[in-house]
Design an enzyme around this catalytic site. Structure first.
Site, PDB file in Angstrom:
ATOM      1  N   HIS A   1      -3.536   2.640  17.679  1.00 29.77           N
ATOM      2  CA  HIS A   1      -3.551   1.568  16.688  1.00 29.77           C
ATOM      3  C   HIS A   1      -2.635   0.449  17.138  1.00 29.77           C
ATOM      4  O   HIS A   1      -1.506   0.695  17.568  1.00 29.77           O
ATOM      5  CB  HIS A   1      -3.088   2.070  15.320  1.00 29.77           C
ATOM      6  CG  HIS A   1      -3.026   0.969  14.293  1.00 29.77           C
ATOM      7  ND1 HIS A   1      -4.133   0.506  13.644  1.00 29.77           N
ATOM      8  CD2 HIS A   1      -1.980   0.225  13.838  1.00 29.77           C
ATOM      9  CE1 HIS A   1      -3.784  -0.479  12.828  1.00 29.77           C
ATOM     10  NE2 HIS A   1      -2.486  -0.673  12.927  1.00 29.77           N
TER      11      HIS A   1
ATOM     12  N   LYS B   1      -4.786   5.612   7.008  1.00 29.43           N
ATOM     13  CA  LYS B   1      -6.104   5.506   7.643  1.00 29.43           C
ATOM     14  C   LYS B   1      -6.155   6.296   8.943  1.00 29.43           C
ATOM     15  O   LYS B   1      -7.148   6.965   9.245  1.00 29.43           O
ATOM     16  CB  LYS B   1      -6.442   4.036   7.903  1.00 29.43           C
ATOM     17  CG  LYS B   1      -6.623   3.200   6.648  1.00 29.43           C
ATOM     18  CD  LYS B   1      -7.183   1.831   6.949  1.00 29.43           C
ATOM     19  CE  LYS B   1      -6.205   0.925   7.657  1.00 29.43           C
ATOM     20  NZ  LYS B   1      -5.161   0.377   6.783  1.00 29.43           N
TER      21      LYS B   1
ATOM     22  N   ASP C   1      -5.703   2.861  -0.054  1.00 27.66           N
ATOM     23  CA  ASP C   1      -5.232   1.768   0.791  1.00 27.66           C
ATOM     24  C   ASP C   1      -6.147   0.561   0.687  1.00 27.66           C
ATOM     25  O   ASP C   1      -5.684  -0.587   0.721  1.00 27.66           O
ATOM     26  CB  ASP C   1      -5.141   2.217   2.247  1.00 27.66           C
ATOM     27  CG  ASP C   1      -4.714   1.069   3.158  1.00 27.66           C
ATOM     28  OD1 ASP C   1      -3.563   0.625   3.005  1.00 27.66           O
ATOM     29  OD2 ASP C   1      -5.523   0.618   3.969  1.00 27.66           O
TER      30      ASP C   1
ATOM     31  N   ARG D   1      -1.592  -6.277  -2.107  1.00 28.08           N
ATOM     32  CA  ARG D   1      -0.377  -6.730  -1.417  1.00 28.08           C
ATOM     33  C   ARG D   1      -0.558  -8.127  -0.859  1.00 28.08           C
ATOM     34  O   ARG D   1       0.376  -8.931  -0.836  1.00 28.08           O
ATOM     35  CB  ARG D   1      -0.017  -5.758  -0.290  1.00 28.08           C
ATOM     36  CG  ARG D   1       0.550  -4.427  -0.771  1.00 28.08           C
ATOM     37  CD  ARG D   1       0.564  -3.402   0.347  1.00 28.08           C
ATOM     38  NE  ARG D   1       1.261  -3.904   1.524  1.00 28.08           N
ATOM     39  CZ  ARG D   1       0.892  -3.630   2.773  1.00 28.08           C
ATOM     40  NH1 ARG D   1      -0.175  -2.880   3.000  1.00 28.08           N
ATOM     41  NH2 ARG D   1       1.581  -4.100   3.787  1.00 28.08           N
TER      42      ARG D   1
ATOM     43  N   SER E   1      -0.007   2.102   4.814  1.00 32.24           N
ATOM     44  CA  SER E   1      -1.342   1.538   5.034  1.00 32.24           C
ATOM     45  C   SER E   1      -1.901   1.952   6.386  1.00 32.24           C
ATOM     46  O   SER E   1      -3.031   2.450   6.494  1.00 32.24           O
ATOM     47  CB  SER E   1      -1.274   0.010   4.925  1.00 32.24           C
ATOM     48  OG  SER E   1      -2.524  -0.567   5.203  1.00 32.24           O
TER      49      SER E   1
END
Length: 433
Positions: A83, A188, A162, A169, A184
């Site tokens: 990520h 995931k 999320d 947010r 967040s």
């Protein structure tokens, strides 16, 4: 009996939330029993008061448990995911996913679309004719088994808490909270069910985390959260003060990624790709495989072609090109120090490569091409940048965005490594549960 007001007050007053409070508020918010304004108040309290590592881990676990957790058993190879926290010209996923798959791992990459100045991986891939981002869990599993690599959109049942909180947010000024960022990202990623995870935390003007200290703080929280939830997790902190590679824009970045997969491409993209590949292979127990050799021998490009075809795309098709192309010229002689990453990202966005709202379309051929790299000597009037767009009226605001972004100096720029730091679990004796 829990109530949203009690949870808000507890965090507002600086108290640590209990596991039961966290589990309840995430579940109730997902089901609609906690109102948006109440969750907004709690998010602001978290932003101002923070969370302990135990709270962050529990918050992440509750977010993950709000939806489906994928299972990748029976693949016959280890699963590892990556990520990135987002940057300008960050096409690394396009190269890294097929490369690590060609090295023997399975890479389930659930990606997103861009918003603002940072590009989205799905937007880039959707510039390939026929390519489809939407896969069922069954198709995702089958493609992992057959190809070893998948890049696709997350389904609605992956971390739905999320999905709701992310949008909230964004409009309540609570995006900057490190615990909420960690929850967040990690909810995931943990829902993807991979055995290991490597994080690329960006640092610099084109990144969300502007300073190295901020990037280290986020990387530490992410690594410890993943480790606490039973996933082998490490992070690299990489430089995002200048764009990655020579392109920012969807089809432009796909073309550059293909250059790398065919053995060429910009050195910084190759360097970061190989650094992350080595980290992923080590986490997957495949550290004896040399990703540089696999990249050079064409095996990664073969997996790329199979991955694109498996999702309906044509890897040999011509990519979309913009209708208008204009150049930005050097104002003087000297050594090019580079161009500010955020300015390039915002210019690409103005040209049509990005979106201001999630529902906005993107122009696949739009973006910015860097014609010179840091350290190159340039002359007055020499082209430094190319602006690509389908709408001629966007060229003036894009030029204005880039007006002071290019740096040409008398002396060469100082050497700056692409990888700035590496973060591993805080306690080497710690083992995933």
């Amino acid at each position: 009996m829990h109530s949203a007001v009690d949870v808000i007050r507890a965090k507002r007053d600086g108290r640590q939330l209990t596991d039961e409070q966290i589990d309840w508020v995430i579940d109730a918010y997902t089901r609609g029993e906690v109102a948006e304004e109440q969750m907004a108040a709690l998010a602001m309290a978290v932003l101002l008061r923070g969370m302990s590592s135990a709270e962050t881990a529990r918050w992440t676990a509750a977010m993950t448990a709000s939806g489906r957790v994928l299972e990748f058993g029976g693949l016959g190879r280890p699963t590892v995911d990556k990520h990135s926290t987002g940057g300008v010209g960050d096409k690394i996923t396009l190269v890294l996913t097929p490369l690590v798959a060609a090295c023997g791992a399975a890479v389930p990459q659930l990606s997103g679309r861009g918003l603002g100045h940072t590009g989205g991986t799905l937007d880039k891939l959707e510039s390939i004719p026929g390519w489809c981002a939407e896969l069922s869990a069954e198709r995702l599993h089958a493609q992992l088994r057959d190809v070893g690599a998948v890049v696709c959109a997350a389904t609605a049942d992956i971390a739905p808490a999320d999905r709701k909180l992310y949008a909230l947010r964004d409009v309540t000024g609570t995006v900057e909270s490190v615990p909420l960022i960690a929850g967040s990202i990690m909810s995931k990623k943990l829902a993807e069910g991979a055995d290991a995870l490597v994080l690329d935390v960006k640092c610099g003007s084109g990144a969300f985390m502007r300073t190295l200290e901020q990037a280290r703080e986020l990387a530490r929280v992410l690594v410890d959260t993943g480790t606490d939830r039973g996933v082998r997790t490490t992070a690299l902190i990489s430089d995002m003060s200048v764009p990655l590679g020579r392109t920012a824009g969807n089809a432009l970045e796909v073309a550059e990624a293909v250059q790398v997969l065919r053995g060429g491409g910009p050195p910084d993209v190759v360097e970061l790709t190989l650094a992350l590949a080595e980290e992923m292979l080590d986490a997957a127990g495949l550290s004896d495989v040399d990703p540089a050799r696999v990249l050079a021998d064409g095996a990664a490009y073969e997996v790329w072609c199979r991955m694109i075809r498996a999702q309906g795309g044509d890897p040999d098709a011509a990519l979309p090109a913009a209708r208008y192309v204009e150049q930005v010229l050097a104002a003087g002689d000297g050594v090019f120090h580079g161009v500010d990453a955020r300015a390039v990202g915002e210019a690409a966005w103005r040209l049509g490569a990005g979106r201001a709202r999630k529902e906005d379309p993107v122009a696949p051929g739009a973006g910015v091409v860097l014609l010179a790299g840091p350290g190159e000597r340039v002359a007055r009037g020499q082209p430094l940048l190319e602006l690509h767009t389908d709408r001629g009226e966007t060229l003036v605001p894009a030029r204005e965005t880039l007006a002071d972004a290019c740096s040409v100096e008398a002396a060469a720029p100082p050497e700056r490594p692409i990888v700035l730091d590496r973060v591993r679990p805080a306690d080497p004796r710690r083992r995933p549960r």
